[in-house]
Design a protein around this motif. Structure first.
Motif, PDB file in Angstrom:
ATOM      1  N   LYS A   1       0.913  -1.056  -0.112  1.00  0.00           N
ATOM      2  CA  LYS A   1      -0.029  -0.073   0.048  1.00  0.00           C
ATOM      3  C   LYS A   1       1.004   1.132  -0.068  1.00  0.00           C
ATOM      4  CE  LYS A   1      -3.623   2.585   0.539  1.00  0.00           C
ATOM      5  NZ  LYS A   1      -4.545   2.665  -0.827  1.00  0.00           N
TER       6      LYS A   1
ATOM      7  N   SER B   1       3.941   3.137   0.128  1.00  0.00           N
ATOM      8  CA  SER B   1       5.215   3.159   0.268  1.00  0.00           C
ATOM      9  C   SER B   1       5.472   2.254   1.570  1.00  0.00           C
ATOM     10  CB  SER B   1       5.979   4.279   0.495  1.00  0.00           C
ATOM     11  OG  SER B   1       5.460   4.970   1.606  1.00  0.00           O
ATOM     12  N   PHE B   2       4.259   1.217   1.782  1.00  0.00           N
ATOM     13  CA  PHE B   2       4.447   0.189   3.103  1.00  0.00           C
ATOM     14  C   PHE B   2       3.969  -1.197   2.420  1.00  0.00           C
ATOM     15  CE2 PHE B   2       3.376   4.570   4.532  1.00  0.00           C
ATOM     16  CZ  PHE B   2       4.233   4.854   5.605  1.00  0.00           C
TER      17      PHE B   2
ATOM     18  N   LEU C   1       2.126  -4.116   3.911  1.00  0.00           N
ATOM     19  CA  LEU C   1       1.493  -4.679   5.225  1.00  0.00           C
ATOM     20  C   LEU C   1       1.387  -6.408   4.900  1.00  0.00           C
ATOM     21  CD1 LEU C   1      -1.483  -2.255   4.457  1.00  0.00           C
ATOM     22  CD2 LEU C   1       0.575  -1.969   5.917  1.00  0.00           C
TER      23      LEU C   1
ATOM     24  N   VAL D   1       3.594  -3.896   9.779  1.00  0.00           N
ATOM     25  CA  VAL D   1       3.809  -2.960   8.524  1.00  0.00           C
ATOM     26  C   VAL D   1       5.174  -2.599   8.516  1.00  0.00           C
ATOM     27  CG1 VAL D   1       3.365  -0.628   7.793  1.00  0.00           C
ATOM     28  CG2 VAL D   1       1.637  -1.754   9.249  1.00  0.00           C
ATOM     29  N   ILE D   2       5.655  -2.850   7.378  1.00  0.00           N
ATOM     30  CA  ILE D   2       7.126  -2.515   6.887  1.00  0.00           C
ATOM     31  C   ILE D   2       7.231  -1.311   6.102  1.00  0.00           C
ATOM     32  CG2 ILE D   2       9.202  -3.319   5.840  1.00  0.00           C
ATOM     33  CD1 ILE D   2       7.894  -6.108   6.443  1.00  0.00           C
ATOM     34  N   PRO D   3       7.702  -0.261   6.657  1.00  0.00           N
ATOM     35  CA  PRO D   3       7.875   0.843   5.722  1.00  0.00           C
ATOM     36  C   PRO D   3       8.971   0.526   4.590  1.00  0.00           C
ATOM     37  CG  PRO D   3       8.950   1.412   7.730  1.00  0.00           C
ATOM     38  CD  PRO D   3       8.436   0.085   7.902  1.00  0.00           C
TER      39      PRO D   3
ATOM     40  N   CYS E   1      14.151   1.788   1.550  1.00  0.00           N
ATOM     41  CA  CYS E   1      14.873   0.508   1.659  1.00  0.00           C
ATOM     42  C   CYS E   1      15.617   0.211   0.602  1.00  0.00           C
ATOM     43  CB  CYS E   1      13.699  -0.372   2.221  1.00  0.00           C
ATOM     44  SG  CYS E   1      13.027  -0.185   3.766  1.00  0.00           S
TER      45      CYS E   1
ATOM     46  N   SER F   1       7.899   0.781  -5.018  1.00  0.00           N
ATOM     47  CA  SER F   1       7.168   1.473  -3.741  1.00  0.00           C
ATOM     48  C   SER F   1       8.302   1.865  -2.922  1.00  0.00           C
ATOM     49  CB  SER F   1       6.568   0.453  -3.187  1.00  0.00           C
ATOM     50  OG  SER F   1       5.529  -0.195  -3.771  1.00  0.00           O
TER      51      SER F   1
ATOM     52  N   THR G   1       8.158   8.340  -1.101  1.00  0.00           N
ATOM     53  CA  THR G   1       8.022   8.362   0.279  1.00  0.00           C
ATOM     54  C   THR G   1       7.221   9.788   0.394  1.00  0.00           C
ATOM     55  OG1 THR G   1       9.834  10.084  -0.223  1.00  0.00           O
ATOM     56  CG2 THR G   1      10.498   7.746   0.330  1.00  0.00           C
TER      57      THR G   1
END
Length: 380
Positions: free
Chosen positions: A6, A8-9, A11, A34-36, A40, A85, A89
Motif C-alpha cells: 500500500k 510505500s508500506f 502490510l 507494517v514494513i515501511p 529501503c 514502492s 516517500t
C-alpha cells in the motif's frame, strides 16, 4: 503470510486473509505488521532452504527482513514492485504533488497563451490575406504601368519619326528658298539690264527725233525724193526702236510678273518654313515632356518594384515567423530556448504589422491626386 503493498508500506496478514481480500476486494486496516519501504534496499538473496528469496534492508532496521516468493517470475514481479514502492516517500509524494500542480498551472498558462497566439494568428492571417491582395493590386498596377510605358515609348518613336520628316521637309523648303532667292536675283539683274536698255533706246529715240526735226528744217524744198528717202529711213529706224522698246517692255513686264510670283512663292515658302519650325519646336517640347514623363514613370516603376520586393521580403519573414510560432504552439515540449524563440517571432510579427499599419495610415492621409499621380498625364 499474505502481503499487500500500500503506497510505500508493505502490510502483512495471516494467510487466511487472502480469501477474504479476494472475495471482498478490500483490505483490513489492522494488519499483523507494517514494513515501511521508503529508503529501503530491496534485492534478491540466495538462501539454502529458501529459493526465490528477497531481502529488505535499511540503516534504521535491526537486522534484515527476508521474504520468499513461490516462483521466479513472481520473485521478479515482487522485486520490481517493492523497489518502485521504496521510491514513494512522503517527501517525494509532496514534491510530486507540487510538481503536478506546477505542471497543471503551466499547462493552463500554455493553453491560455496558445489560445491568445491562435487568436493573434487568425488576425495576422487576415492581415496577410489583405497584404496578398495589396500585392496582387501592386502587380496589376505594375502591369498597367508597363503598358503605359510601352505606349509612351511608342508615342516617342512616332514623334521622333514625325520630327525627322519635318526636318527633311524643312531642308527641302530651305533648298527651294535658296533656289527662289537665286532666281529672284537673276530676275532683278535682268530687270535692271532691261531698264537700262529701255533708257538707252529712249535716248536713241529722242536723238533720232531730234535729228529728224533738224533734217526737216535744214533740207531745201527742191529735193523732195531725197527728203522722203531720208525721212522714210528715219521713220523706219524709229519704228524699229519703238518695236524693240515694246518688246523690251513686254520682257520687263514678264520679268516683273515672274519676280512677283517668286516673291509670293518665297513668302509662302517662308511661311511654310516658319510653320514647320514652330511644329518642330512644339514636337521637340512635347518630346522633352514625354521624355521627362518617361523618366518619372521609370522612377515610379523602380520605386514600386523596390517597395513590392521589400513587401514580399517582409511577407516571407512574417510567414516564416508564423510557421515557427505555429510549430512552437503545436509542440508539446516547452523550454526556455523555445519560449525565447517564440517571443522573438511574436516581436517580429508585431513589428511587421506595425509597419503595415503605419504605411496604411500614411496612404489614408495621402491626397487622392497623389495616390493617382500615375494617371495625371491622361488628364493633361
Amino acid at each position: 503470510r499474505f502481503f499487500i503493498i500500500k503506497e510505500s508500506f508493505l502490510l502483512y496478514y495471516a494467510e487466511s486473509e487472502k480469501k477474504s481480500f479476494e472475495s471482498n476486494k478490500y483490505f483490513n486496516i489492522h494488519p499483523k505488521g507494517v514494513i515501511p519501504l521508503g529508503g529501503c534496499i530491496v534485492e534478491p538473496k540466495e538462501e539454502p532452504n529458501m529459493p526465490y528469496a528477497i531481502k529488505i534492508s535499511h540503516k534504521d532496521f535491526h537486522g534484515n527482513i527476508v521474504l520468499a516468493a513461490e516462483s521466479e517470475p513472481e520473485q521478479a514481479q515482487w522485486l520490481e514492485m517493492l523497489q518502485e514502492s521504496g521510491k514513494v516517500t512522503w517527501k517525494n509524494a509532496q514534491l510530486g504533488e507540487a510538481m503536478i500542480e506546477s505542471l497543471e498551472a503551466q499547462g493552463l498558462q500554455l493553453a491560455k497563451e496558445k489560445q491568445e497566439y491562435l487568436d493573434k494568428l487568425m488576425e495576422e492571417t487576415e492581415e496577410l490575406c489583405l497584404q496578398r491582395e495589396q500585392k496582387e493590386e501592386l502587380e496589376r498596377l505594375n502591369q498597367v504601368l508597363e503598358a503605359e510605358k510601352q505606349q509612351f515609348e511608342e508615342v516617342v518613336r512616332e514623334l521622333r519619326l514625325e520630327q525627322d520628316q519635318i526636318r527633311r521637309e524643312l531642308e527641302l523648303t530651305a533648298c527651294s528658298l535658296k533656289g527662289v532667292e537665286e532666281e529672284k536675283k537673276e530676275l532683278r539683274s535682268l530687270t535692271e539690264s532691261l531698264q537700262k536698255t529701255l533708257e538707252e533706246l529712249s535716248l536713241e529715240k529722242q536723238q533720232m527725233l531730234k535729228m529728224l526735226e533738224e533734217n526737216e528744217s535744214q533740207l531745201p524744198p527742191t529735193s523732195p525724193n531725197k527728203e522722203q528717202s531720208t525721212t522714210w529711213g528715219l521713220h523706219c529706224s524709229l519704228q524699229q526702236i519703238e518695236e524693240k522698246m515694246q518688246q523690251l517692255l513686254e520682257e520687263k513686264l514678264l520679268a516683273e510678273k515672274r519676280m512677283k510670283e517668286n516673291e509670293e512663292r518665297s513668302r509662302a515658302l517662308e511661311e511654310e518654313r516658319e510653320f514647320y519650325s514652330s511644329q518642330s519646336q512644339a514636337l521637340q517640347h512635347s518630346l522633352s515632356e514625354l521624355s521627362a514623363e518617361k523618366q518619372q514613370t521609370e522612377r515610379d516603376l523602380k520605386a514600386e518594384v523596390k517597395m513590392r520586393m521589400d513587401l514580399e521580403r517582409r511577407l516571407r519573414e512574417a510567414e516564416k515567423a508564423l510557421q515557427s510560432l505555429e510549430r512552437g504552439l503545436n509542440s508539446l515540449d516547452c523550454n526556455k530556448e523555445k519560449e525565447e524563440k517564440m517571443k522573438a517571432d511574436v516581436s517580429n510579427l508585431r513589428k511587421f504589422f506595425e509597419e503595415c499599419i503605419r504605411s496604411a495610415e500614411l496612404e489614408a492621409k495621402m491626397p487622392v491626386i497623389m495616390k493617382n499621380s500615375v494617371y495625371i498625364h491622361k488628364a493633361a
